[in-house]
Design a protein around this motif. Structure first.
Motif, short mmCIF file in Angstrom:
data_model
loop_
_atom_site.label_atom_id
_atom_site.label_comp_id
_atom_site.label_asym_id
_atom_site.label_seq_id
_atom_site.Cartn_x
_atom_site.Cartn_y
_atom_site.Cartn_z
N SER A 1 1.07 -1.33 0.06
CA SER A 1 0.08 0.38 -0.30
C SER A 1 0.44 1.24 -0.62
O SER A 1 1.83 1.06 1.14
N GLU A 2 0.17 1.92 -0.89
CA GLU A 2 0.85 3.56 -0.47
C GLU A 2 -0.09 4.85 0.52
O GLU A 2 0.35 5.62 0.01
N HIS A 3 -1.14 3.70 0.71
CA HIS A 3 -2.15 4.74 1.46
C HIS A 3 -1.98 4.50 3.17
O HIS A 3 -3.48 4.71 3.63
N GLY A 4 -1.36 3.73 3.13
CA GLY A 4 -1.52 3.76 5.23
C GLY A 4 -2.07 2.19 4.85
O GLY A 4 -2.29 1.82 6.53
N GLY B 1 -7.12 -3.00 6.10
CA GLY B 1 -7.25 -1.55 6.42
C GLY B 1 -7.75 -1.97 8.11
O GLY B 1 -8.93 -2.60 8.03
N SER B 2 -6.41 -1.64 9.06
CA SER B 2 -7.56 -1.71 10.64
C SER B 2 -7.81 -0.65 10.94
O SER B 2 -7.46 0.50 11.45
N VAL B 3 -9.05 -0.33 11.56
CA VAL B 3 -9.58 0.39 12.95
C VAL B 3 -9.29 -0.17 13.88
O VAL B 3 -10.21 -1.08 14.47
N SER C 1 -7.17 4.01 21.64
CA SER C 1 -6.11 3.39 21.74
C SER C 1 -5.04 4.00 20.48
O SER C 1 -4.27 2.98 19.41
N GLY C 2 -5.58 5.23 20.16
CA GLY C 2 -4.89 5.74 19.06
C GLY C 2 -5.54 5.42 17.93
O GLY C 2 -6.84 5.29 18.22
N LEU C 3 -5.29 5.77 16.69
CA LEU C 3 -6.06 5.92 15.29
C LEU C 3 -4.42 5.02 14.61
O LEU C 3 -3.56 5.03 13.80
N TYR C 4 -5.59 3.73 14.05
CA TYR C 4 -4.73 2.42 12.65
C TYR C 4 -4.70 2.74 11.72
O TYR C 4 -4.73 4.42 11.61
N ALA C 5 -4.51 2.23 10.74
CA ALA C 5 -5.19 2.80 9.22
C ALA C 5 -5.80 3.06 9.40
O ALA C 5 -7.19 4.14 9.21
N PRO C 6 -5.61 5.14 8.28
CA PRO C 6 -4.93 4.85 7.34
C PRO C 6 -3.50 6.34 8.27
O PRO C 6 -2.36 5.79 7.55
N TYR C 7 -3.52 5.76 9.66
CA TYR C 7 -2.55 7.50 9.65
C TYR C 7 -1.96 6.45 10.45
O TYR C 7 -0.91 7.03 10.54
N TRP C 8 -1.62 5.25 11.76
CA TRP C 8 -0.76 5.37 12.47
C TRP C 8 -0.20 6.27 13.26
O TRP C 8 1.03 6.44 12.69
N GLU C 9 -0.97 6.81 13.94
CA GLU C 9 -0.44 7.29 15.02
C GLU C 9 -1.31 6.74 16.19
O GLU C 9 -2.89 6.89 16.75
N PRO C 10 -0.05 6.42 17.55
CA PRO C 10 -0.62 5.99 18.58
C PRO C 10 -0.99 7.09 19.70
O PRO C 10 -1.27 6.65 20.69
N GLU D 1 -13.08 5.93 5.04
CA GLU D 1 -11.36 5.87 5.03
C GLU D 1 -10.50 5.18 5.08
O GLU D 1 -9.44 5.17 4.10
N ILE D 2 -10.65 3.67 5.30
CA ILE D 2 -10.10 2.71 4.76
C ILE D 2 -10.66 1.74 3.24
O ILE D 2 -9.47 1.45 2.57
N LEU D 3 -11.63 2.55 3.14
CA LEU D 3 -12.16 1.63 1.95
C LEU D 3 -11.72 2.85 0.48
O LEU D 3 -11.09 2.29 -0.17
N ASP D 4 -11.38 3.78 0.43
CA ASP D 4 -11.00 5.07 0.01
C ASP D 4 -9.13 4.58 -0.36
O ASP D 4 -9.06 4.71 -1.73
N ALA D 5 -8.63 4.17 0.94
CA ALA D 5 -7.44 4.39 0.44
C ALA D 5 -7.21 3.12 -0.40
O ALA D 5 -5.93 2.27 -1.02
N MET D 6 -7.91 1.67 -0.44
CA MET D 6 -8.05 0.71 -0.46
C MET D 6 -8.50 0.56 -1.93
O MET D 6 -7.86 -0.05 -3.28
N ASN D 7 -9.59 1.70 -2.28
CA ASN D 7 -9.64 1.64 -4.15
C ASN D 7 -8.44 2.46 -4.62
O ASN D 7 -8.44 2.66 -5.76
N LYS D 8 -7.35 3.28 -3.61
CA LYS D 8 -6.79 3.66 -4.78
C LYS D 8 -5.13 2.83 -4.55
O LYS D 8 -5.11 2.23 -5.81
#
Length: 537
Positions: free
Chosen positions: A281-284, A305-307, A350-359, A391-398
């Motif tokens: 992936s290029e989108h997290g 994509g993990s939430v 618990s922070g944010l997972y995909a696409p941000y990965w910001e704990p 958000e996850i679906l948009d990243a996956m489509n790209k």
């Protein structure tokens, strides 16, 4: 209760020719929060709950005059990254299981990031970013902080595994000859496994300073690992093993390149089958092994994509705020208003997972007025799950290049019809739900029944006659004025994701706003919200 909430062990029995559910039993487990950001479970309680489910289910089958000797195979599906270390001589866990949501390892991650030999090289081997999410850093923390585990490793007594390994080892004999193994899907979530060679990677183990002798043997997702050594199902082979999200992908019969499913459980996990090719992936998003259905079968891959927080937000409304006594009541509260009325909720517990990965991100509820009540907050919580999925679906489509035409869904939250309709509206594509919401157990049963030496289950979707589908069509025209209201919601949601702890967004083209001051975000989104409400009448 404060500091605790329940999760569930399920056991379900299926007809191998129709996928019809014949019997089931479930037991609730405690999940403990000893410190802020810490999440633990008792491995012995998990194991005992499995034994209880087996006995109770077999009793129910006898009451229904179903012969339990017809049970041909057992499959295991589990929380993936949850980490356990135990003593192979005593059979006892050496510490509580550290759950996938746990954040205690952030300092460990920060330390590792400073000396990582090559971020791209590590990612290319594992498909995973260095994060508190995955098992290697949890194991590293245990080795650094639990004296009993350090001593057990030195003495050659320690065994590591995710929950599947702990269960299979225990069920097949434990200290008296139990099988220490895992499957490729669970191994691919550790950050110690090379997803191309399908082996533990010596270089990664050296980087994390993990002794390879404590790791389980890696097997396919569908083969006989051993047999049950006690209880009502003694002698029945355990022949299927998949991480829960991979099991749901199989249970949803997403066997073709481009098929995807989204599971709404404690978290939310969208997986898209990419076939025998690993797509990075290029989108997290994450690259993971989808399944390997036999020793001599090829491995299939998936983008994921993990939430972190989905169903857990409903539990939080119930247990922490006390605004509802059940998940069903949350749905009723939301139904009474049919809108969040400008209230927005970013559940970054618990922070944010995909696409941000910001704990370091943290949750926020905003847009409150004197008019806001618990109904609006309940609706905003459901919207939050849908926006995160968008958000996850948009990243996956790209990443995939071909937008999904529909989304297959499963998991406990899919019984919420308001959530499912909202999801379809926000995605602007149909949402398709199977008659059996808990497809993780079905996927594990399919893998077990299809294994060589068992072979009672066909993996051809046309043969599974008991599975029916409910379809939710979008009720908002993306070309119409009403959809502007949802666009404004999206932008407002993103501004508050930014406010929750960081300044990056990959939702659609909104990343161009990430460098603007937060006040500009608020003003622009409020203007869009007002304009959309005016245009939509």
């Amino acid at each position: 209760r404060p500091g605790k909430f329940n999760c569930v062990i399920y056991l379900q029995v299926f007809n191998a020719t129709t996928a019809e559910l014949l019997s089931h039993h479930q037991v609730e487990l405690k999940q403990e929060f000893p410190k802020e950001g810490w999440v633990e479970q008792d491995p012995k309680e998990i194991l005992n709950s499995v034994y209880e489910c087996v006995e109770k289910t077999c009793e129910k089958m006898k009451e229904l005059n179903i012969d339990i000797t017809n049970i041909r195979a057992i499959g295991v599906t589990n929380q993936r990254e949850t980490t356990v270390v135990w003593d192979k001589t005593t059979g006892e866990p050496l510490y509580n299981a550290i759950v996938w949501l746990d954040l205690r390892t952030q300092t460990t991650v920060d330390h590792l990031l400073k000396r990582i030999p090559g971020k791209n090289k590590t990612f290319s081997k594992t498909g995973l970013p260095l994060s508190t999410y995955f098992s290697a850093v949890k194991l590293r923390w245990l080795l650094d902080n639990v004296e009993e585990i350090k001593k057990a490793v030195e003495d050659g007594r320690a065994m590591f595994g995710t929950i599947d390994s702990w269960l299979i080892w225990s069920l097949t004999g434990g200290k008296n000859g139990g099988i220490h193994c895992t499957d490729v899907t669970n191994a691919s979530r550790t950050m110690l496994f090379n997803i191309h060679s399908l082996e533990w990677d010596p270089e990664l183990c050296k980087f994390f300073e993990i002794p390879m002798e404590i790791l389980p043997n890696v097997r396919s997702s569908s083969e006989i690992y051993g047999v049950m050594e006690s209880g009502a199902l003694t002698g029945v082979p355990i022949s299927g093993c998949l991480g829960d999200q991979h099991a749901a992908l199989v249970g949803q019969m997403c066997f073709q390149d481009g098929q995807a499913k989204n599971t709404y459980g404690t978290g939310c996990f969208l997986l898209c089958n990419t076939g025998q090719k690993s797509v990075f992936s290029e989108h997290g998003l994450l690259t993971t092994i989808a399944y390997k259905m036999g020793k001599d079968k090829p491995a299939f891959y998936a983008l994921e994509g993990s939430v972190a927080i989905a169903g857990a937000v409903v539990r939080w409304l119930r247990d922490n705020l006390g605004i509802a006594n059940s998940s069903l009541e949350v749905e009723k509260l939301a139904a009474e208003v049919g809108t969040s009325y400008g209230c927005y909720f970013v559940p970054a517990f618990s922070g944010l997972y995909a696409p941000y990965w910001e704990p370091s991100a943290r949750g926020i509820i905003c847009g409150l007025t004197q008019f806001t009540n618990k109904n609006h907050i309940a609706f905003a919580a459901l919207e939050a799950v849908c926006f995160q999925t968008r958000e996850i679906l948009d990243a996956m489509n790209k990443d995939c290049g071909i937008p999904l035409s529909q989304l297959q869904v499963d998991g406990g939250m899919t019984t919420n019809k308001i959530l499912m309709q909202l999801q379809s509206d926000i995605l602007c594509i149909p949402v398709v739900k199977p008659s059996m919401a808990e497809t993780t157990a079905l996927g594990a049963a399919m893998a077990a029944g299809a294994a060589e030496g068992v072979e009672v289950w066909s993996l051809n979707p046309r043969d599974l006659t008991a599975v029916t589908w409910e379809r939710f069509e979008p009720q908002i025209n993306p070309e119409g004025k009403t959809f502007l209201c949802y666009l404004s919601c999206k932008l407002f949601f993103l501004t508050n994701v930014d406010r929750a702890g960081f300044g990056y967004s990959s939702f659609g083209d909104s990343s161009i706003f990430s460098s603007l001051p937060f006040s500009v975000f608020i003003m622009s989104s409020m203007l869009m919200l007002i304009g959309a409400k005016y245009l939509s009448g």
